[in-house]
Structure formats: C-alpha cells, structure tokens
Design an enzyme around this catalytic site. Sequence first.
Site, short mmCIF file in Angstrom:
data_model
loop_
_atom_site.label_atom_id
_atom_site.label_comp_id
_atom_site.label_asym_id
_atom_site.label_seq_id
_atom_site.Cartn_x
_atom_site.Cartn_y
_atom_site.Cartn_z
N ARG A 130 -12.87 25.99 68.32
CA ARG A 130 -14.14 25.94 69.06
C ARG A 130 -14.90 27.25 68.99
NH1 ARG A 130 -13.47 23.59 74.93
NH2 ARG A 130 -15.67 24.15 74.94
N TYR A 144 -31.76 26.10 74.85
CA TYR A 144 -32.47 26.91 75.85
C TYR A 144 -31.59 28.07 76.28
CZ TYR A 144 -29.84 23.73 79.01
OH TYR A 144 -28.87 22.98 79.62
N MET A 146 -30.36 30.85 79.22
CA MET A 146 -30.24 30.84 80.69
C MET A 146 -29.54 32.07 81.25
SD MET A 146 -27.24 28.08 81.64
CE MET A 146 -27.18 28.62 83.35
N ASN A 147 -29.75 32.30 82.52
CA ASN A 147 -29.08 33.36 83.28
C ASN A 147 -28.33 32.77 84.45
OD1 ASN A 147 -30.28 35.41 81.78
ND2 ASN A 147 -31.99 35.66 83.24
N LYS A 148 -27.43 33.54 85.01
CA LYS A 148 -26.88 33.24 86.33
C LYS A 148 -27.57 34.19 87.31
CE LYS A 148 -23.58 30.13 85.32
NZ LYS A 148 -22.13 30.35 85.22
N HIS A 171 -18.58 22.04 87.23
CA HIS A 171 -19.51 22.03 86.08
C HIS A 171 -18.85 21.37 84.87
CE1 HIS A 171 -22.21 23.71 82.98
NE2 HIS A 171 -21.11 23.99 82.31
N GLN A 184 -21.65 20.59 73.32
CA GLN A 184 -22.27 21.85 73.73
C GLN A 184 -21.66 23.02 72.98
OE1 GLN A 184 -21.29 23.83 77.30
NE2 GLN A 184 -19.12 23.66 76.92
O1 76R Z 1 -15.40 25.20 77.69
C1 76R Z 1 -15.04 24.20 78.32
O2 76R Z 1 -15.16 23.02 77.92
C2 76R Z 1 -14.45 24.43 79.65
C3 76R Z 1 -15.37 24.05 80.74
C4 76R Z 1 -16.73 24.73 80.61
C5 76R Z 1 -17.05 26.08 80.76
C6 76R Z 1 -16.13 27.26 81.06
C7 76R Z 1 -17.95 24.02 80.31
C8 76R Z 1 -18.02 22.66 80.05
N1 76R Z 1 -18.99 24.92 80.33
C9 76R Z 1 -18.48 26.19 80.58
C10 76R Z 1 -19.18 27.37 80.66
MN1 76R Z 1 -20.98 24.46 80.20
N2 76R Z 1 -22.93 24.02 80.02
C11 76R Z 1 -23.97 24.84 80.38
C12 76R Z 1 -25.18 24.09 80.36
O3 76R Z 1 -28.48 23.14 82.15
C13 76R Z 1 -27.59 23.62 82.89
O4 76R Z 1 -27.56 23.35 84.11
C14 76R Z 1 -26.55 24.54 82.33
C15 76R Z 1 -26.52 24.60 80.81
C16 76R Z 1 -24.86 22.80 79.94
C17 76R Z 1 -25.81 21.64 79.75
C18 76R Z 1 -23.43 22.78 79.73
C19 76R Z 1 -22.71 21.66 79.31
N3 76R Z 1 -21.45 26.43 80.56
C20 76R Z 1 -20.57 27.46 80.65
C21 76R Z 1 -21.31 28.70 80.79
C22 76R Z 1 -20.72 30.09 80.92
C23 76R Z 1 -20.61 30.39 82.37
C24 76R Z 1 -19.97 31.69 82.75
O5 76R Z 1 -19.14 32.20 81.99
O6 76R Z 1 -20.30 32.16 83.86
C25 76R Z 1 -22.65 28.36 80.82
C26 76R Z 1 -23.83 29.28 80.94
C27 76R Z 1 -22.72 26.94 80.68
C28 76R Z 1 -23.89 26.19 80.71
N4 76R Z 1 -20.45 22.51 79.83
C29 76R Z 1 -19.18 21.99 79.69
C30 76R Z 1 -21.33 21.56 79.33
C31 76R Z 1 -20.57 20.42 78.86
C32 76R Z 1 -21.19 19.19 78.22
C33 76R Z 1 -19.23 20.70 79.09
C34 76R Z 1 -18.03 19.82 78.76
C35 76R Z 1 -17.51 20.25 77.41
C36 76R Z 1 -16.30 19.52 76.95
O7 76R Z 1 -15.48 19.12 77.79
O8 76R Z 1 -16.19 19.38 75.71
#
Ligand code: 76R
Length: 247
Positions: A130, A144, A146-148, A171, A184
């Site tokens: 991955r 897009y 983004m920030n936290k 999430h 993603q």
């Molecule tokens: O990596 C993983 O699958 C583990 C779970 C996971 C993490 C750690 C995960 C799953 N994400 C992670 C981290 Mn995500 N993600 C976003 C967005 O529009 C919005 O509201 C947010 C934009 C989407 C659409 C999305 C989708 N993710 C993150 C991080 C880093 C955060 C940090 O480190 O603080 C961001 C910024 C972020 C944002 N997330 C998933 C998805 C999807 C579809 C999954 C499931 C993936 C899977 O199971 O294959």
Amino acid sequence: MSEAAQTLDGWYVLHDFRTIDWAAWNDATEAEKDQARRSLFDLVAEWEQVEERKEGSLALYAVVGQKADLVFMHLRETLQELNAIENAFNRSAFARFTKKEYSYVSVVELSNYMGQPGVDPMQVPEIVARLKPILPKSNHICFYPMNKRRLLGDNWYMLPMEERKAMMRSHGMIGRSYAGKVKQIISGSVGFDDWEWGVTLFADDALQFKKLVYEMRFDEVSARYGEFGAFYVGNRLTHDSLAELLK
Ligand code: 76R
C-alpha cells in the site's frame, strides 16, 4: 506534548494539473498538433513502462470543470524523479499548448492509528504494497487537500493519542464500508505543500465519492477537525479518449 502518530511513508507523489490552451491548439497546423500529440504519447508510454517495472505509477484523468483540463498523478521513489518528470513534460512539444494550473507534492502515508501492537508493519506485505501502490485504472478520480484543525477549542494536534485513535477507528469503519467501491490513497504533505494531506479517491461510479465524503462529514474527525481545499474530479483518459480529446 501529545504523542505524534508514527507514519509509514512510501512513494513520493506529484499531482500535476494542466490546462489546455484551446485557442493555441485550434490555431495550430495539423503538423504541429501531430508533433505535440506524439510527444505526449511518448511520455505516457515511458511512464507506463516505469509502472510495468513497478518503479512508479501514473494516473491520467481529464478534469471536469474549469479548474484544469488534465491531471497527471505520478508516484516515484524520489523527489528528483518527480522533478525530472515535470521538466520532461515542460520540454515536450505538447507543453506549448498547456498552462501550469496547480500542483501538489506529497508522499504516500499510512499512520499507526490502526496498527496492531507488537507487529512490525514493514513485515506485513499488504502494508508494504500500500505504500508503493500501482494506481487503480478506475473510471474516475477525486482529489482534494485537507488539514486537521487547530483552533483553541478544537485542536487535533493537542488531543491525546487514545482519543485520536478512537476517532480514527470510527473514520476507518466508514471508509471500510466503501470497500470495493472507492479506493483511497492518503498522502502526507506537511513540510512539502500548503495543506497537511492530499486525499486521492478512485471509483468506477463517481457518485460514490459524494456518498463517502458526505457520510464522513458527519463523523467527528471530519465534522470537528477537517478543513478542506479545492476539489477536483475527473474521468480516466485511456489512449483512445486522450486521442479523441486532442483530435
Ligand atoms: O489506512 C487504513 O485503511 C486504516 C484506517 C485509515 C486511516 C489511518 C483510513 C481509512 N484513513 C486513515 C487516515 Mn482515511 N480518508 C480521508 C478522507 O473527506 C473527508 O472527510 C476526509 C478525507 C477520506 C474520504 C478517507 C477515506 N484518512 C486518514 C488520514 C490521516 C489522518 C492522520 O494521520 O491524522 C486522513 C487525512 C484521511 C482522510 N479512509 C479510510 C478513507 C477510506 C475509504 C478508508 C478505508 C480504507 C480501507 O479500508 O481500505
């Protein structure tokens, strides 16, 4: 100080957005268009070979709307290679018919919020794969940045690890319910670009982007802490649809 999440970092990412100068294109002679098309097809063929050797990856999409016409998403082992790619494009005969619109520099990132204690993630083949992904050939892309958020009351970076973990679990659960529909790629860009992450989504049905992003808006991580930049949505360019676009 709250504990920083450990990140696993993979290939570097360049999202390169270009606009086509249609006035120049329409004024060009057939020979000039031919030369420009050939230079672009040669570059794409070269990048596809890199992907076949698993030394990088390319996603090429036509952007819908006026923010850009094309997005090239490149993955490579080093920033030097990404810079060489944009320079090769800029030198090409096709570049004369394009304008630089926007770009985003980041690195494919997985964070340890969901990691299993005692397991070295770099020993898990799925995780390693991955980090250096071959990009999907889905019909649509959505990108897009983004920030936290860091406000006095709502500051992600001052939350204890356990609280962030719990929110990231929720999430991840929403994300997982879109398995098979949306793929993603999260790329980290702290220190590289103007936002903290790039979010790149791939889907065959573009409506799934809207459903997923909308559902996440109600989840605390996004509802309370998410800040978003401009959204770009596009259609996949195959050799045929690229030839059709530039006919
Ligand atoms: O990596 C993983 O699958 C583990 C779970 C996971 C993490 C750690 C995960 C799953 N994400 C992670 C981290 Mn995500 N993600 C976003 C967005 O529009 C919005 O509201 C947010 C934009 C989407 C659409 C999305 C989708 N993710 C993150 C991080 C880093 C955060 C940090 O480190 O603080 C961001 C910024 C972020 C944002 N997330 C998933 C998805 C999807 C579809 C999954 C499931 C993936 C899977 O199971 O294959």
